[in-house]
Design a protein around this motif. Structure first.
Motif, PDB file in Angstrom:
ATOM      1  N   PRO A 108       0.811  -1.225   0.000  1.00 49.12           N
ATOM      2  CA  PRO A 108       0.000   0.000   0.000  1.00 49.12           C
ATOM      3  C   PRO A 108       0.842   1.273   0.000  1.00 49.12           C
ATOM      4  O   PRO A 108       0.416   2.297  -0.555  1.00 49.12           O
ATOM      5  CB  PRO A 108      -0.819  -0.114   1.299  1.00 49.12           C
ATOM      6  CG  PRO A 108      -0.860  -1.583   1.590  1.00 49.12           C
ATOM      7  CD  PRO A 108       0.462  -2.119   1.117  1.00 49.12           C
ATOM      8  N   LEU A 109       2.021   1.250   0.608  1.00 46.97           N
ATOM      9  CA  LEU A 109       2.879   2.434   0.601  1.00 46.97           C
ATOM     10  C   LEU A 109       3.351   2.747  -0.811  1.00 46.97           C
ATOM     11  O   LEU A 109       3.408   3.911  -1.210  1.00 46.97           O
ATOM     12  CB  LEU A 109       4.081   2.215   1.522  1.00 46.97           C
ATOM     13  CG  LEU A 109       3.781   2.174   3.023  1.00 46.97           C
ATOM     14  CD1 LEU A 109       5.054   1.866   3.801  1.00 46.97           C
ATOM     15  CD2 LEU A 109       3.181   3.489   3.494  1.00 46.97           C
ATOM     16  N   PHE A 110       3.672   1.714  -1.576  1.00 39.66           N
ATOM     17  CA  PHE A 110       4.034   1.940  -2.974  1.00 39.66           C
ATOM     18  C   PHE A 110       2.838   2.506  -3.735  1.00 39.66           C
ATOM     19  O   PHE A 110       2.984   3.450  -4.514  1.00 39.66           O
ATOM     20  CB  PHE A 110       4.488   0.635  -3.637  1.00 39.66           C
ATOM     21  CG  PHE A 110       4.725   0.771  -5.118  1.00 39.66           C
ATOM     22  CD1 PHE A 110       5.974   1.121  -5.595  1.00 39.66           C
ATOM     23  CD2 PHE A 110       3.691   0.590  -6.039  1.00 39.66           C
ATOM     24  CE1 PHE A 110       6.189   1.283  -6.964  1.00 39.66           C
ATOM     25  CE2 PHE A 110       3.891   0.748  -7.393  1.00 39.66           C
ATOM     26  CZ  PHE A 110       5.150   1.098  -7.857  1.00 39.66           C
ATOM     27  N   ARG A 111       1.673   1.927  -3.532  1.00 41.38           N
ATOM     28  CA  ARG A 111       0.482   2.372  -4.254  1.00 41.38           C
ATOM     29  C   ARG A 111       0.213   3.849  -4.030  1.00 41.38           C
ATOM     30  O   ARG A 111      -0.099   4.591  -4.972  1.00 41.38           O
ATOM     31  CB  ARG A 111      -0.721   1.535  -3.822  1.00 41.38           C
ATOM     32  CG  ARG A 111      -1.998   1.826  -4.612  1.00 41.38           C
ATOM     33  CD  ARG A 111      -3.078   0.800  -4.332  1.00 41.38           C
ATOM     34  NE  ARG A 111      -3.503   0.772  -2.951  1.00 41.38           N
ATOM     35  CZ  ARG A 111      -3.288  -0.239  -2.117  1.00 41.38           C
ATOM     36  NH1 ARG A 111      -2.619  -1.307  -2.523  1.00 41.38           N
ATOM     37  NH2 ARG A 111      -3.704  -0.207  -0.861  1.00 41.38           N
ATOM     38  N   GLU A 112       0.371   4.311  -2.806  1.00 38.42           N
ATOM     39  CA  GLU A 112       0.121   5.721  -2.496  1.00 38.42           C
ATOM     40  C   GLU A 112       1.182   6.621  -3.112  1.00 38.42           C
ATOM     41  O   GLU A 112       0.869   7.663  -3.687  1.00 38.42           O
ATOM     42  CB  GLU A 112       0.095   5.906  -0.981  1.00 38.42           C
ATOM     43  CG  GLU A 112      -0.111   7.349  -0.523  1.00 38.42           C
ATOM     44  CD  GLU A 112      -1.458   7.920  -0.954  1.00 38.42           C
ATOM     45  OE1 GLU A 112      -1.558   9.161  -1.055  1.00 38.42           O
ATOM     46  OE2 GLU A 112      -2.393   7.136  -1.185  1.00 38.42           O
ATOM     47  N   ALA A 113       2.461   6.218  -2.994  1.00 37.30           N
ATOM     48  CA  ALA A 113       3.546   7.056  -3.502  1.00 37.30           C
ATOM     49  C   ALA A 113       3.564   7.121  -5.013  1.00 37.30           C
ATOM     50  O   ALA A 113       3.961   8.138  -5.603  1.00 37.30           O
ATOM     51  CB  ALA A 113       4.893   6.529  -2.991  1.00 37.30           C
ATOM     52  N   ALA A 114       3.127   6.041  -5.679  1.00 34.85           N
ATOM     53  CA  ALA A 114       3.277   5.934  -7.130  1.00 34.85           C
ATOM     54  C   ALA A 114       2.064   6.411  -7.917  1.00 34.85           C
ATOM     55  O   ALA A 114       2.135   6.496  -9.151  1.00 34.85           O
ATOM     56  CB  ALA A 114       3.577   4.484  -7.513  1.00 34.85           C
ATOM     57  N   LYS A 115       0.981   6.755  -7.250  1.00 36.06           N
ATOM     58  CA  LYS A 115      -0.257   7.038  -7.975  1.00 36.06           C
ATOM     59  C   LYS A 115      -0.133   8.209  -8.937  1.00 36.06           C
ATOM     60  O   LYS A 115      -0.815   8.254  -9.965  1.00 36.06           O
ATOM     61  CB  LYS A 115      -1.405   7.272  -6.994  1.00 36.06           C
ATOM     62  CG  LYS A 115      -1.245   8.499  -6.105  1.00 36.06           C
ATOM     63  CD  LYS A 115      -2.414   8.609  -5.127  1.00 36.06           C
ATOM     64  CE  LYS A 115      -2.268   9.832  -4.237  1.00 36.06           C
ATOM     65  NZ  LYS A 115      -3.400   9.948  -3.278  1.00 36.06           N
ATOM     66  N   ASP A 116       0.727   9.168  -8.631  1.00 33.39           N
ATOM     67  CA  ASP A 116       0.909  10.330  -9.510  1.00 33.39           C
ATOM     68  C   ASP A 116       2.106  10.182 -10.441  1.00 33.39           C
ATOM     69  O   ASP A 116       2.464  11.135 -11.146  1.00 33.39           O
ATOM     70  CB  ASP A 116       1.080  11.601  -8.672  1.00 33.39           C
ATOM     71  CG  ASP A 116      -0.169  11.941  -7.874  1.00 33.39           C
ATOM     72  OD1 ASP A 116      -1.273  11.696  -8.388  1.00 33.39           O
ATOM     73  OD2 ASP A 116      -0.024  12.442  -6.749  1.00 33.39           O
ATOM     74  N   PHE A 117       2.722   8.998 -10.455  1.00 33.01           N
ATOM     75  CA  PHE A 117       3.952   8.813 -11.235  1.00 33.01           C
ATOM     76  C   PHE A 117       3.904   7.523 -12.047  1.00 33.01           C
ATOM     77  O   PHE A 117       4.713   6.613 -11.849  1.00 33.01           O
ATOM     78  CB  PHE A 117       5.166   8.828 -10.308  1.00 33.01           C
ATOM     79  CG  PHE A 117       5.318  10.112  -9.559  1.00 33.01           C
ATOM     80  CD1 PHE A 117       5.952  11.191 -10.140  1.00 33.01           C
ATOM     81  CD2 PHE A 117       4.783  10.248  -8.288  1.00 33.01           C
ATOM     82  CE1 PHE A 117       6.061  12.399  -9.458  1.00 33.01           C
ATOM     83  CE2 PHE A 117       4.896  11.446  -7.596  1.00 33.01           C
ATOM     84  CZ  PHE A 117       5.536  12.529  -8.187  1.00 33.01           C
ATOM     85  N   PRO A 118       2.950   7.443 -12.978  1.00 26.93           N
ATOM     86  CA  PRO A 118       2.912   6.270 -13.858  1.00 26.93           C
ATOM     87  C   PRO A 118       4.009   6.367 -14.920  1.00 26.93           C
ATOM     88  O   PRO A 118       4.596   7.427 -15.137  1.00 26.93           O
ATOM     89  CB  PRO A 118       1.531   6.374 -14.499  1.00 26.93           C
ATOM     90  CG  PRO A 118       1.280   7.860 -14.565  1.00 26.93           C
ATOM     91  CD  PRO A 118       1.887   8.418 -13.306  1.00 26.93           C
ATOM     92  N   GLY A 119       4.281   5.254 -15.557  1.00 31.37           N
ATOM     93  CA  GLY A 119       5.168   5.276 -16.708  1.00 31.37           C
ATOM     94  C   GLY A 119       6.650   5.344 -16.397  1.00 31.37           C
ATOM     95  O   GLY A 119       7.450   5.683 -17.265  1.00 31.37           O
ATOM     96  N   VAL A 120       7.048   5.016 -15.164  1.00 32.08           N
ATOM     97  CA  VAL A 120       8.467   5.009 -14.808  1.00 32.08           C
ATOM     98  C   VAL A 120       9.007   3.601 -15.014  1.00 32.08           C
ATOM     99  O   VAL A 120       8.561   2.662 -14.358  1.00 32.08           O
ATOM    100  CB  VAL A 120       8.686   5.459 -13.352  1.00 32.08           C
ATOM    101  CG1 VAL A 120      10.168   5.371 -12.979  1.00 32.08           C
ATOM    102  CG2 VAL A 120       8.164   6.871 -13.145  1.00 32.08           C
TER     103      VAL A 120
END
Length: 313
Positions: A108-120
């Motif tokens: 869940p910590l990844f999900r929250e941190a990554a939600k605004d940073f797709p495509g990396v």
């Protein structure tokens, strides 16, 4: 965009090829997140949304529009071979959206941190360029590393062309960096203690492993590849599938609550942190780590890429 040509000043002999496009949704790749994120140091935003840099021995300009990755090359023709090179460089055959879903479900910590940073995604770079560039990252910031690699290429690399009065050079050959005067020249360029590691590794590969052997490490078992790389000057315990530097160490302690003794990264901490994230995120744990690094970078911080230089290096 197909058929448009970019304006070039002072270089009438160099022209861009016709623009070509590959299908590529933003969820699979975002150039503005990947190219300046510390994986590579050869690209710059030459105009809003357009990125110009060197891939192989060719200068490219890339941009994204309507789920397409558009590109042009200079001094050559764009076609099936350049399509293939670009797909391999960005590893576009790896489905990123599915990986994000898998990482988010497990963490869940990844999900929250990554939600605004797709495509990396992680780039598949030339092993020589990648290895020597990352030797330069010790105790360094992205902006400074980029300037160092630019000086390295201008001093030792073959000149490719000028675009808008900006010179572009190929990455130096091992022979150029293994020369008797290479270390002194690198020190004069501001490389400091890294000068002997860059020239020493170039010499070690030339005299031992060879370029072909370095390429073969891509398919070698992880432990074997790591063991070989760690014999090279300036390469130490940070040669990890999840690269553990002070940034990852901080994430492990602050976000994931890992109990890590001391104020520095010990070999044991390297192993524990790497094992933790590989167990959490799976076989492409290094890709997930790249997403979190990018998220921190774009939240106003420029993390030190690698701060704990190995004492034995």
């Amino acid at each position: 965009m197909r058929g448009r040509r970019m304006k070039l000043r002072d270089t009438p002999s160099v022209s861009p090829a016709l623009w070509r496009a590959l299908p590529c949704p933003a969820a699979e790749l975002r150039l503005e997140l990947v190219l300046p994120s510390g994986q590579t140091f050869r690209w710059r935003e030459s105009s809003p949304g357009a990125w110009t840099g060197v891939l192989g021995d060719t200068v490219w300009t890339l941009r994204q529009e309507r789920d397409r990755l558009w590109y042009t090359v200079y001094g050559g023709e764009a076609g099936a071979d350049t399509d293939r090179l670009l797909r391999e460089y960005f590893q576009l055959d790896v489905g990123l959206r599915d990986l994000y879903r898998s990482w988010g479900a497990a963490d869940p910590l990844f999900r929250e941190a990554a939600k605004d940073f797709p495509g990396v995604r992680v780039l598949r770079q030339d092993p020589v360029e990648c290895l020597l560039s990352f030797i330069c990252t010790s105790n360094n910031h992205i902006s400074r590393i980029t300037a160092m690699i630019e000086r390295l290429c201008r001093a030792f690399g073959r000149h490719l062309c000028h675009l808008d009065a900006q010179p572009f050079h190929a990455f130096p050959s091992l022979a150029a960096l293994a020369g008797d005067d290479a270390e002194a020249r690198l020190r004069a360029l501001g490389f400091g203690y890294r000068a002997k590691f860059v020239s020493g590794t170039a010499r070690a590969i030339t005299e031992g492993l060879g370029v072909e052997g370095l390429h073969q490490l891509r398919t070698a078992p992880y432990a074997e590849a790591r063991k070989v790389l760690c014999t090279l000057p300036g390469v130490g315990t940070k040669a990890e599938a999840v690269p553990v530097d002070t940034h990852v160490w901080r994430i492990a302690r602050q976000r994931y609550g890992m109990e890590l003794g001391g104020r520095s990264i010990t070999p044991r901490a390297h192993q524990e942190i790497g094992d933790f994230f590989r167990g959490l995120w799976g076989p492409r744990a290094g890709w997930a780590q790249a997403v979190l690094f990018c998220a921190d970078l774009h939240k106003g911080r420029e993390p030190v890429v690698s701060q704990d230089r190995d004492k034995e290096s």
